[in-house]
Design a protein around this motif. Sequence first.
Motif, PDB file in Angstrom:
ATOM      1  N   UNK A 332       0.833  -1.209   0.000  1.00 35.28           N
ATOM      2  CA  UNK A 332       0.000   0.000   0.000  1.00 35.28           C
ATOM      3  C   UNK A 332       0.863   1.253   0.000  1.00 35.28           C
ATOM      4  N   UNK A 333       1.884   1.264   0.849  1.00 42.94           N
ATOM      5  CA  UNK A 333       2.748   2.441   0.931  1.00 42.94           C
ATOM      6  C   UNK A 333       3.446   2.740  -0.384  1.00 42.94           C
ATOM      7  N   UNK A 334       3.982   1.707  -1.030  1.00 43.57           N
ATOM      8  CA  UNK A 334       4.660   1.902  -2.316  1.00 43.57           C
ATOM      9  C   UNK A 334       3.676   2.348  -3.391  1.00 43.57           C
ATOM     10  N   UNK A 335       2.465   1.803  -3.364  1.00 46.07           N
ATOM     11  CA  UNK A 335       1.456   2.192  -4.349  1.00 46.07           C
ATOM     12  C   UNK A 335       1.045   3.649  -4.163  1.00 46.07           C
ATOM     13  N   UNK A 336       0.896   4.061  -2.908  1.00 48.02           N
ATOM     14  CA  UNK A 336       0.526   5.450  -2.636  1.00 48.02           C
ATOM     15  C   UNK A 336       1.599   6.406  -3.144  1.00 48.02           C
ATOM     16  N   UNK A 337       2.849   6.068  -2.912  1.00 48.12           N
ATOM     17  CA  UNK A 337       3.932   6.929  -3.384  1.00 48.12           C
ATOM     18  C   UNK A 337       3.949   7.019  -4.907  1.00 48.12           C
ATOM     19  N   UNK A 338       3.614   5.927  -5.570  1.00 52.79           N
ATOM     20  CA  UNK A 338       3.669   5.893  -7.034  1.00 52.79           C
ATOM     21  C   UNK A 338       2.599   6.771  -7.672  1.00 52.79           C
ATOM     22  N   UNK A 339       1.445   6.919  -7.031  1.00 52.20           N
ATOM     23  CA  UNK A 339       0.322   7.618  -7.683  1.00 52.20           C
ATOM     24  C   UNK A 339      -0.151   8.833  -6.890  1.00 52.20           C
ATOM     25  N   UNK A 340       0.674   9.328  -5.963  1.00 55.54           N
ATOM     26  CA  UNK A 340       0.175  10.379  -5.085  1.00 55.54           C
ATOM     27  C   UNK A 340      -0.162  11.672  -5.815  1.00 55.54           C
ATOM     28  N   UNK A 341       0.557  12.002  -6.877  1.00 49.26           N
ATOM     29  CA  UNK A 341       0.256  13.246  -7.601  1.00 49.26           C
ATOM     30  C   UNK A 341      -1.164  13.234  -8.153  1.00 49.26           C
ATOM     31  N   UNK A 342      -1.531  12.138  -8.798  1.00 47.05           N
ATOM     32  CA  UNK A 342      -2.870  12.036  -9.375  1.00 47.05           C
ATOM     33  C   UNK A 342      -3.943  12.022  -8.288  1.00 47.05           C
ATOM     34  N   UNK A 343      -3.660  11.348  -7.178  1.00 43.50           N
ATOM     35  CA  UNK A 343      -4.648  11.269  -6.100  1.00 43.50           C
ATOM     36  C   UNK A 343      -4.931  12.641  -5.482  1.00 43.50           C
ATOM     37  N   UNK A 344      -3.885  13.422  -5.281  1.00 40.17           N
ATOM     38  CA  UNK A 344      -4.072  14.713  -4.620  1.00 40.17           C
ATOM     39  C   UNK A 344      -4.941  15.648  -5.450  1.00 40.17           C
ATOM     40  N   UNK A 345      -4.787  15.605  -6.747  1.00 38.27           N
ATOM     41  CA  UNK A 345      -5.579  16.498  -7.603  1.00 38.27           C
ATOM     42  C   UNK A 345      -7.054  16.133  -7.611  1.00 38.27           C
ATOM     43  N   UNK A 346      -7.389  14.902  -7.167  1.00 40.62           N
ATOM     44  CA  UNK A 346      -8.794  14.541  -7.055  1.00 40.62           C
ATOM     45  C   UNK A 346      -9.472  15.270  -5.900  1.00 40.62           C
ATOM     46  N   UNK A 347      -8.693  15.633  -4.886  1.00 44.03           N
ATOM     47  CA  UNK A 347      -9.264  16.214  -3.682  1.00 44.03           C
ATOM     48  C   UNK A 347      -9.394  17.728  -3.756  1.00 44.03           C
TER      49      UNK A 347
END
Length: 457
Positions: A332-347
Motif C-alpha cells: 500500500x505504501x509503495x502504491x501510494x507513493x507511485x500515484x500520489x500526484x494524481x490522487x491529490x488532484x482529485x481532492x
Amino acid sequence: MSTAARETPRGTAAGILSLAWPMFVSQLAGIGTHIADTLITGHHATVDLAAVAVGGGLFVSVVIALIGVLQAASPIIAHHVGAGRHEDITPAFQQAVWLALFLSVPGALLLAFPDPLLALSRLDPVVEAKARAYLAALAWAVPCALLFRAFQALMNGIGHPRPVMLIMLACLAVHVPLAWALTTGFFGAPLGALGCGLSTLTVNALSVLLGLGYLLVSRRMRTLRPFADWQAPRAWAQRDMLRLGGPMGVSNFVEITSFTLIALFVARLGPDVVGGHRVVANLNGLCFMLPLALGSGTLVRVGQAAGARDWALARSTALTGVALASGLAVVIGLSLWAVHDALLTLFSTDPAVLTVALGLIPYVVLFVLVDAAHTLASFALRGYKVTLAPMLVHTVCFWGVGLGLGAWLAFHGLEGVTAPMGAAGFWFATLLSTALAGILIGGLLMRVIRRTPHAQP
C-alpha cells in the motif's frame, strides 16, 4: 487436539481474510462518506473544505471514541460463540443497544455545543460559522451512528459481517449524490458544509433502519431472536462492557484526536494549511482501512479461540494477522507513493492546498508502513480482552510524543536544527509516536501469548 494443530498457516490466514474483506469494504464505505465530503467541498469552496476538516474531525473523534466503548460487545460475543454459550449472545447485544443509547447523550451534546472544542483553534470567523452549522447537523447523527455500531458488533462477533458491508455500501450510494446536491445547491440555495452534514444525518438514520430490517426478516437471525425477551439495562452487564470497552474507547479517542487536534492546531496557519492536512489525512485514513479490517477480523478470530480456550489457535491467529498486515502495508505504501500526484488532484484544485499536501505525502507513506503492525497487535490484544495497558501506551505515545513534540516542532522547531515545520512537524512526531507505540504494544502481545499455554488444555 488443538484446532491450531489441524489448521495450517494458510488456513489461519484464510479464516482472517474471510472476515476481514467484508469489514474492509464496510470501512471503505464508511470513510468514503468523509472522503466524499472532502471532494465535494474541496471543489466548492476552500472555506467549506476547512469547515468540514475541523467539524468532521471533531465528529469522528467523538463517535470513534464512543464506538470504541461499544466495541467491547464484539469480543464478548465472540467469546460466547467460541465457548458455545449461544444463549448469552442475544442478551449481550441488547445490553450493547442500551449502552449505545446512554453514550449518545454526551456525544450529541459535545457536538451541539462545541465551544470548548473549537476554542482549541483560532478559526477564521467564516470557517467557524460553517463548522458550527455542520456540527449541529452531525449532533443528531450520533444516536443513529452508535445504534448501528451495536448491530455491527453483533454481526462481527458471530462472524457474519456481510450484512454490515451491504448496508454501508447502500448508505454511501445515497450519501454521495445527496451531499453533492445539498452542498452545491441542486435543490435550491447552496448549503456548503451544512449540506454534507445533513446528508450524513440522513444516511446514518438509513443505516439503523436497514439494520433493524435485517434483524427482523433474516432467517439467520431467527435462532438468535435478537428482540425476544428484551432485557432492561443490567448494571453488571453495563459494568463489564465499560470495564472492557472503556479503555478501548479511550485508546480510540487518543489515537483519533492525535489527528483531530492537529487539524485544530494547524488551523492557526490558515485555511490552505488545514485543507492540505485534511487531504492527506483522508488518504492516510483510506490506507488505514486495510489494517483496520484485518485487525477487526483478527480480533473476532482470537476472541472465538480464546472463548474456546484454544490458546494455540489464538496465538497463531494473532501472529498471522500481524504478518499479513505488515506485508500488505508495504504494498500500500509503495502504491501510494507511485500515484500520489494524481490522487491529490482529485481532492482539490487549489494550488496552495496542493502544495501543503505534497509536502506531507512522504510522512503519510512512512506512517502507513509503521502503523499496520501496531494496529494488528492492538486488536489481537482486544481479542484476548487486554485493553488497559494498550490504553496507557496510546495515551503516552500519541498525546505525549505525537502532540507534545509535534506542537513544538510545528510552531518552534529545534534550535540550530530546524525552523518551525508547520503541519509537517506534527506528522513527523506522529510517525515517531506510532513507531514507539508499535514496539511497546507488540512486546505486550508477545508477553500475553507467552503467558498462555500453546496447546489445548
